[in-house]
Design a protein around this motif. Structure first.
Motif, mmCIF file in Angstrom:
data_model
loop_
_atom_site.group_PDB
_atom_site.id
_atom_site.type_symbol
_atom_site.label_atom_id
_atom_site.label_comp_id
_atom_site.label_asym_id
_atom_site.label_seq_id
_atom_site.Cartn_x
_atom_site.Cartn_y
_atom_site.Cartn_z
ATOM 1 N N ASN A 368 47.917 42.259 43.441
ATOM 2 C CA ASN A 368 47.752 42.240 41.974
ATOM 3 C C ASN A 368 48.089 40.900 41.400
ATOM 4 O OD1 ASN A 368 47.075 44.906 41.574
ATOM 5 N ND2 ASN A 368 49.107 45.641 41.690
ATOM 6 N N ARG A 369 48.203 39.988 42.252
ATOM 7 C CA ARG A 369 48.588 38.622 41.808
ATOM 8 C C ARG A 369 47.294 37.746 41.218
ATOM 9 N NH1 ARG A 369 50.856 33.769 45.894
ATOM 10 N NH2 ARG A 369 50.302 32.221 44.538
ATOM 11 N N THR A 370 47.483 37.001 40.226
ATOM 12 C CA THR A 370 46.234 36.289 39.724
ATOM 13 C C THR A 370 46.244 35.011 40.421
ATOM 14 O OG1 THR A 370 46.258 37.363 37.649
ATOM 15 C CG2 THR A 370 45.003 35.212 37.668
ATOM 16 N N PHE A 371 45.263 34.564 41.387
ATOM 17 C CA PHE A 371 45.179 33.205 42.154
ATOM 18 C C PHE A 371 44.493 32.342 41.132
ATOM 19 C CE2 PHE A 371 45.811 36.792 45.293
ATOM 20 C CZ PHE A 371 46.944 35.977 45.755
ATOM 21 N N SER A 372 44.524 31.188 41.440
ATOM 22 C CA SER A 372 44.033 30.024 40.973
ATOM 23 C C SER A 372 42.605 29.991 41.272
ATOM 24 C CB SER A 372 44.647 28.671 41.085
ATOM 25 O OG SER A 372 44.569 28.270 42.624
#
Length: 404
Positions: A368-372
């Motif tokens: 659920n992490r937002t990556f670049s």
């Protein structure tokens, strides 16, 4: 002796894993090279013991020197790999410790030698083995993953619209063909087909600039085709059918072709003037990862968490999402040990313009992490993630509606 044993055991195990399970020929060659290096180091254990006990009178001094040199070369290359591509700090630190210890072992063995018998042969053996190891390392980890891109082709071939016997149902058969002329296979992460019904209205004169600009801005918000002329009046299409056309988790073999036929049906008294078909295919290269089957479904409307970027879109566009997750492995044993375990997650987002399938590869616990954007590009390149689009392909309904 401890340095040789500590290097030979994990290197030999990784070599055996790569030799028996590597996804590419270069990986199998790397596995064979690692097993050969481990064998040399195991033989060198006895030579080092003999050299230590007997000193200058030992008959295995050259074997001891070569084995410790192979251990040094192997540990240096593994250290470069761990620091360049690895993620676990413990393996990065261990590779440095073993490299320094291997250098000390070489120095200790060298000090036990009064002179090196046949020095030219020893030097040639060390130089050749170094060149082979460096060349194999460079090809396996630097050149091969980026040697070329490969993309299969998806073809949409709609048939002729026909009426049912009672004249109440209009049917259009559509053939969806996947053509893979590449020398590698692909995992199917998602395959979606949808049809849009559209009305056609043509203005007898050019539209006002304000209306045309407003329509052009509206067109840019959707992936379906919309007119960009001053005569054809923009009318949003309506979703007629949407479905997967290949099973997620299935795979496509090298130089293979697959054909699927689906039938789009709608009432014969429809107001649509034409049907427009689209097909999407989300793939991952089989030479970049090993993927398990997807384990069931999860649903956003039942409380399953979705990434923040998707949650924002859900709130704005009011669509639902189905989530599928599968375990995966790296394409070689070294990366499997030195990198964090990852999973493949696909998000099927259902809206008024069909289904958007978004595959994400992330470490376990960070789904659920937002990556670049840069990280996303690196992940797509590393694992060979592809999005293949087909369409729009249009079929007019004037003829069959006239027969009605």
């Amino acid at each position: 002796m401890l340095v040789l044993l500590a290097t030979a055991v994990p290197v030999g195990w990784c070599g055996f894993q790569d030799f028996s399970q590597a996804l590419t020929f270069a990986g199998c060659v790397t596995g064979a090279a690692l097993m050969m290096a481990a064998l040399i180091m195991l033989v060198g254990v006895g030579a080092v013991v003999d050299c230590w006990l007997r000193g200058p009178t030992s008959n295995f001094r050259v074997v001891a020197l070569i084995s410790t040199g192979v251990a040094l070369l192997t540990n240096v290359l593994l250290a470069l790999q761990a620091w360049n591509d690895g993620e676990k700090v413990v393996y990065q630190a261990l590779s440095i410790v073993l490299s320094v210890s291997s250098l000390s072992a070489v120095a200790l063995v060298w000090r036990r030698l009064d002179e090196v018998p046949t020095p030219k042969r020893v030097a040639a053996a060390l130089i050749i083995s170094t060149l082979v190891a460096v060349a194999n390392f460079s090809y396996q980890y630097l050149f091969q993953p980026y040697r070329r891109e490969a993309t299969p082709l998806v073809q949409l071939s709609p048939g002729k619209a026909v009426l049912s016997a009672d004249g109440k149902v209009l049917s259009v058969p559509v053939d969806i063909k996947l053509v893979n002329h590449n020398d590698m296979g692909f995992y199917v992460l998602g395959a979606e087909f949808h049809a849009m019904g559209e009305d056609v209205a043509v203005s007898p004169r050019d539209q006002a600039s304000e209306k045309w600009r407003r329509d052009a801005e509206q067109w840019a918000q959707y992936r379906e085709k919309h007119p960009l002329t001053r005569r054809e009046v923009y009318q949003p299409g309506k979703l007629v059918a949407a479905q997967p056309w290949m099973l997620p988790g299935y795979w496509v073999e090298a130089n293979d072709e697959l054909l699927t036929r689906t039938v789009v049906q709608l009432p014969s008294n429809t107001d649509f003037d034409k049907l427009t078909f689209y097909a999407t295919l989300n793939l991952a290269r089989k030479d970049r990862l090993r993927m398990d089957q997807f384990a069931g479904f999860s649903y956003s409307w039942r409380g399953t968490a979705v990434p923040p970027w998707m949650k924002k879109e859900q709130k704005e566009k009011k669509f639902d999402t189905i989530i599928q997750t599968a375990n995966m492995q790296e394409n070689n044993a070294i990366d499997q040990f030195t990198r964090h375990k990852r999973r493949i997650t696909t998000y099927w987002s259902f809206g008024v313009h069909g289904v958007d399938v978004v595959p994400v590869i992330a470490p376990v616990g960070e789904e659920n992490r937002t990556f670049s954007e840069q990280t996303n590009r690196e992940v797509r390149s590393r694992y060979g993630l592809l999005d293949v689009l087909a369409g729009p392909v249009e079929v007019t309904l004037d003829e069959v509606k006239g027969r009605r």
